[in-house]
Design a protein around this motif. Structure first.
Motif, PDB file in Angstrom:
ATOM      1  N   SER A 275       0.829  -1.206   0.000  1.00  0.00           N
ATOM      2  CA  SER A 275       0.000   0.000   0.000  1.00  0.00           C
ATOM      3  C   SER A 275       0.865   1.258   0.000  1.00  0.00           C
ATOM      4  CB  SER A 275      -0.934  -0.006   1.214  1.00  0.00           C
ATOM      5  OG  SER A 275      -1.783   1.106   1.203  1.00  0.00           O
ATOM      6  N   LEU A 278       2.452   1.726  -3.494  1.00  0.00           N
ATOM      7  CA  LEU A 278       1.485   2.234  -4.461  1.00  0.00           C
ATOM      8  C   LEU A 278       1.236   3.727  -4.242  1.00  0.00           C
ATOM      9  CD1 LEU A 278      -1.099  -0.699  -4.469  1.00  0.00           C
ATOM     10  CD2 LEU A 278       0.488  -0.094  -6.294  1.00  0.00           C
ATOM     11  N   GLY A 282       2.000   6.853  -6.803  1.00  0.00           N
ATOM     12  CA  GLY A 282       1.037   7.910  -7.089  1.00  0.00           C
ATOM     13  C   GLY A 282       1.634   9.289  -6.895  1.00  0.00           C
ATOM     14  N   ASP A 292      -3.906   9.956 -13.352  1.00  0.00           N
ATOM     15  CA  ASP A 292      -3.152   8.707 -13.189  1.00  0.00           C
ATOM     16  C   ASP A 292      -2.591   8.598 -11.771  1.00  0.00           C
ATOM     17  OD1 ASP A 292      -1.966   6.283 -14.210  1.00  0.00           O
ATOM     18  OD2 ASP A 292      -0.052   7.325 -14.110  1.00  0.00           O
ATOM     19  N   LEU A 295      -5.338   7.632  -9.426  1.00  0.00           N
ATOM     20  CA  LEU A 295      -5.708   6.223  -9.611  1.00  0.00           C
ATOM     21  C   LEU A 295      -4.772   5.320  -8.804  1.00  0.00           C
ATOM     22  CD1 LEU A 295      -6.564   6.082 -13.418  1.00  0.00           C
ATOM     23  CD2 LEU A 295      -8.136   5.740 -11.500  1.00  0.00           C
ATOM     24  N   TRP A 296      -3.475   5.679  -8.761  1.00  0.00           N
ATOM     25  CA  TRP A 296      -2.533   4.910  -7.943  1.00  0.00           C
ATOM     26  C   TRP A 296      -2.840   5.091  -6.458  1.00  0.00           C
ATOM     27  CZ3 TRP A 296       0.775   1.185  -9.336  1.00  0.00           C
ATOM     28  CH2 TRP A 296       1.082   1.066 -10.688  1.00  0.00           C
ATOM     29  N   ARG A 298      -5.778   5.543  -5.264  1.00  0.00           N
ATOM     30  CA  ARG A 298      -6.969   4.713  -5.032  1.00  0.00           C
ATOM     31  C   ARG A 298      -6.583   3.243  -4.903  1.00  0.00           C
ATOM     32  NH1 ARG A 298     -11.007   2.094  -8.086  1.00  0.00           N
ATOM     33  NH2 ARG A 298     -13.083   2.256  -7.140  1.00  0.00           N
ATOM     34  N   ARG A 299      -5.645   2.792  -5.730  1.00  0.00           N
ATOM     35  CA  ARG A 299      -5.182   1.407  -5.605  1.00  0.00           C
ATOM     36  C   ARG A 299      -4.553   1.160  -4.239  1.00  0.00           C
ATOM     37  NH1 ARG A 299      -2.854   2.577 -11.193  1.00  0.00           N
ATOM     38  NH2 ARG A 299      -4.488   1.873 -12.629  1.00  0.00           N
ATOM     39  N   ALA A 300      -3.799   2.138  -3.745  1.00  0.00           N
ATOM     40  CA  ALA A 300      -3.179   1.996  -2.429  1.00  0.00           C
ATOM     41  C   ALA A 300      -4.228   1.851  -1.339  1.00  0.00           C
ATOM     42  CB  ALA A 300      -2.285   3.210  -2.142  1.00  0.00           C
ATOM     43  N   LEU A 302      -7.335   0.771  -1.743  1.00  0.00           N
ATOM     44  CA  LEU A 302      -8.047  -0.494  -1.907  1.00  0.00           C
ATOM     45  C   LEU A 302      -7.233  -1.668  -1.377  1.00  0.00           C
ATOM     46  CD1 LEU A 302      -9.648  -0.010  -5.444  1.00  0.00           C
ATOM     47  CD2 LEU A 302     -10.784   0.035  -3.215  1.00  0.00           C
ATOM     48  N   VAL A 303      -5.916  -1.649  -1.594  1.00  0.00           N
ATOM     49  CA  VAL A 303      -5.075  -2.717  -1.027  1.00  0.00           C
ATOM     50  C   VAL A 303      -5.165  -2.701   0.496  1.00  0.00           C
ATOM     51  CG1 VAL A 303      -2.681  -3.468  -0.690  1.00  0.00           C
ATOM     52  CG2 VAL A 303      -3.492  -2.878  -2.969  1.00  0.00           C
TER      53      VAL A 303
END
Length: 352
Positions: A275, A278, A282, A292, A295-296, A298-300, A302-303
């Motif tokens: 996390s 990521l 970002g 972009d 979005l990274w 958000r991925r962090a 979500l993990v």
């Protein structure tokens, strides 16, 4: 034989669902979110109230009326409501009542996976969290992975009309129905549905929608927050800091003699590190492409939500709830900022 492109495969799957008479409700994600939020909030509030009151028991003379029974009763009430009436009016209430009932039900899972009916079974928090997350992923698979078919939009417009033909259209309901019809385009039945919507009388008496009011208020607050340019960056810093603090605290407890399995600690460390990595990616990308970069971010988040928090609930049980609340807040802020950035990009493209 040549394989079909992914778009054709997704379209074929969608058509198969429609042939079974299973169009997706356009407001389904909102109802499912209500159900899951009500479930999680009920579990946390139930645990907090029981701890504050010394874990009282309702009953006597050898009887104990566990709250799993009240949960089953509320789920039955939700089923009766949803199965008795057509149209969209009662779905928000059914989602709320069903979520509260399921929360009371799943809170007692420890009693039913242990031979001694142990309500305080240590992995209970992780089991409940995994159940809620799993249901959330199922909901995302149903509604977020495939584009909506125009016929599903038409079915949504007709569904809105169901309540209108007997009770009239409020301005908000008419707007929703017309928006669905616009998304449907010129599919067969759209012209007849348009005539049906025009024939429905006006009704300015809005039904109370507590869930909608709360959701709208949250969205407004989040969009207000992201107007301050430092807030999204602060949210990412809070995410990284919270991940570091919670994972470090869990490892310290384990090192001090906690009986949690080593694989749980390893999972928390790996997921927490992923996390943070990521989030750093970002930060590196956001200077060149803001969308972009977020979005990274958000991925962090979500993990952290889907993986790290599961291990933390297994390590520290209900103490991990604070980290969960922080993750949800950060996800909301990042999502609001993404929406603002995408809207600005669309406006720039339209201008160009």
């Amino acid at each position: 034989m040549r394989a079909r492109p992914p778009e054709d495969a997704a379209r074929a799957a969608t058509h198969a669902m429609l042939r079974l008479g299973l169009p997706r409700d356009p407001r389904g994600p909102r109802h499912l979110a209500t159900f899951l939020v009500a479930t999680a909030a009920t579990v946390l509030l139930t645990r907090a109230l029981l701890a504050a009151t010394g874990y009282p028991q309702l009953g006597g003379s050898g009887l104990h009326i566990a709250h799993v029974l009240w949960g089953g009763l509320l789920m039955a009430v939700a089923f009766v409501l949803l199965l008795s009436f057509v149209g969209p009016s009662l779905r928000p209430l059914g989602a709320l009542v069903g979520g509260i009932g399921f929360g009371l039900f799943v809170d007692e899972v420890g009693k039913f996976v242990t031979s001694d009916n142990d309500y305080f079974y240590e992995p209970t928090a992780a089991i409940i969290y995994a159940t809620v997350v799993g249901l959330g992923l199922v909901a995302d698979t149903l509604h977020g992975r495939r584009p909506r078919d125009p016929r599903e939009a038409l079915a949504g417009a007709v569904d809105e009309a169901v309540a209108g033909v007997v009770g009239g259209f409020t301005p908000a309901a008419r707007h929703r129905a017309e928006a669905r019809l616009a998304d449907a385009g010129d599919v067969p039945g759209a012209r007849e549905t348009r005539a049906l919507l025009r024939s429905i009388e006006e009704d300015h008496a809005e039904l109370p929608d507590t869930v909608g009011l709360v959701a709208s208020a949250v969205v407004r607050v989040l969009h207000t927050l992201v107007r301050a340019r430092f807030v999204p960056w602060l949210a990412v810093a809070v995410l990284v800091g919270t991940s570091g603090v919670t994972v470090t605290g869990a490892v310290v407890r384990w090192w001090g003699g906690d009986r949690s399995p080593g694989w749980v600690v390893a999972g928390a460390l790996v997921a927490g590190a992923a996390s943070v990595v990521l989030a750093c990616v970002g930060l590196a990308r956001v200077r060149h492409d803001a969308v972009d970069g977020y979005l990274w971010f958000r991925r962090a988040v979500l993990v952290s939500l889907l993986v790290t928090q599961f291990f933390l609930f297994r390590l520290s049980q209900w103490d991990a709830s604070w980290g969960l609340l922080v993750d949800l807040l950060v996800l909301g802020v990042v999502g609001a900022e993404l929406e603002v950035l995408r809207r600005r990009r669309e406006e720039r493209d339209a201008t160009a």
